[in-house]
Design an enzyme around this catalytic site. Structure first.
Site, PDB file in Angstrom:
ATOM      1  N   GLU A  95     -80.595 -44.286   5.222  1.00 48.53           N
ATOM      2  CA  GLU A  95     -79.932 -44.483   3.494  1.00 48.53           C
ATOM      3  C   GLU A  95     -81.341 -44.357   2.769  1.00 48.53           C
ATOM      4  OE1 GLU A  95     -76.657 -46.823   3.326  1.00 48.53           O
ATOM      5  OE2 GLU A  95     -77.087 -44.806   3.972  1.00 48.53           O
ATOM      6  N   THR A 224     -63.857 -38.180  -4.836  1.00 46.39           N
ATOM      7  CA  THR A 224     -64.859 -38.876  -3.972  1.00 46.39           C
ATOM      8  C   THR A 224     -64.596 -39.206  -2.667  1.00 46.39           C
ATOM      9  OG1 THR A 224     -64.757 -40.902  -5.161  1.00 46.39           O
ATOM     10  CG2 THR A 224     -66.170 -39.499  -6.183  1.00 46.39           C
TER      11      THR A 224
END
Length: 263
Positions: A95, A224
């Site tokens: 991340e 998206t």
């Protein structure tokens, strides 16, 4: 913030909206000017624009794909190549990856099977024809299958260094991550056709629809969430009378007549 930038560019393309494209270009040049460090991008303070931390966030992996979509392929390739080095080293991207230490940040070392890097690799492969991106796609596919596969699906990689897994598979893994990998290798998929004659052949009578309704003639733009939108269909939600100045004028006159009668 990825959706914000994506929808400015993709919305501008899909809706033929010059204002959205101008907004995106303004932001894009500012990002390139103030946030770029070599071929990486850093996190900045939203109020001052000052750089805060030199980290690569996996969510920003969408950006080379967006650059490719707008035609800025060379910088997109360089940045995506940097991201790919992280993937090849760990078999996933954390991340947050600390650029100074060249290590995942301690509290952000997980990889929850995100799709952003796959999306960018797919765009770059289509734009360049460079086999490097197919090889990168194979490396991603093989490492996910090797590290994250479980008896009933694929688990979140809780730590990209130890490959410890969490008993969780987000829905976007199937709807986005796997879809982009599939499209990367399915080079003849209808999504990539400039003119989809099969769609056109099956289409209804266009004379009953608006002149802007041209299914299968404009390519596709992904949302998206990896939903493909056919650009040529954006005018199909309106009947012809809405689009013609004559009938629009007639409608106005009819409304005025009705109003006068009611009075």
């Amino acid at each position: 913030m990825d959706s914000y930038f994506e929808y400015m560019l993709k919305g501008g393309i899909l809706l033929h909206n010059r204002n959205l494209l101008d907004m995106f270009n303004s932001h894009y040049h500012a990002i390139r000017q103030y946030l770029r460090r070599d071929d990486w991008y850093i996190v900045a303070d939203a109020d001052t624009g000052n750089g805060l931390v030199a980290v690569y966030q996996s969510l920003e992996s969408f950006f080379p794909g967006l650059q490719t979509l707008m035609g800025d392929v060379r910088p997109a390739s360089r940045t995506a190549s940097q991201y790919s080095t992280v993937w090849r080293r760990f078999g996933a991207v954390p991340e947050m990856y600390d650029l100074h230490r060249a290590q995942p940040r301690d509290s952000h070392s997980q990889y929850p099977l995100r799709p952003e890097l796959m999306e960018s690799v797919m765009y770059l492969s289509r734009a360049t024809g460079d086999p490097f991106w197919l090889e990168m796609g194979r490396a991603m596919l093989e490492s996910i299958d090797r590290v994250a596969k479980c008896p009933c699906g694929y688990g979140t990689i809780l730590n990209v260094s130890s490959h410890e897994l969490e008993d969780r598979m987000h829905s976007y893994f199937l709807s986005e991550t796997v879809k982009y990998l599939y499209l990367l290798f399915d080079e003849d998929n209808f999504i990539f056709n400039d003119l989809n004659t099969e769609d056109a052949r099956r289409a209804p009578d266009w004379t009953q629809l608006s002149p802007g309704c041209q299914i299968g003639t404009g390519g596709y733009v992904f949302s998206t969430e990896a939903h493909p939108f056919n650009i040529g269909t954006m005018g199909c939600c309106h009947r012809a009378e809405v689009w013609t100045p004559t009938s629009s004028h007639s409608s106005s006159e009819n409304v005025s007549d009705d109003d006068e009668e009611e009075e």
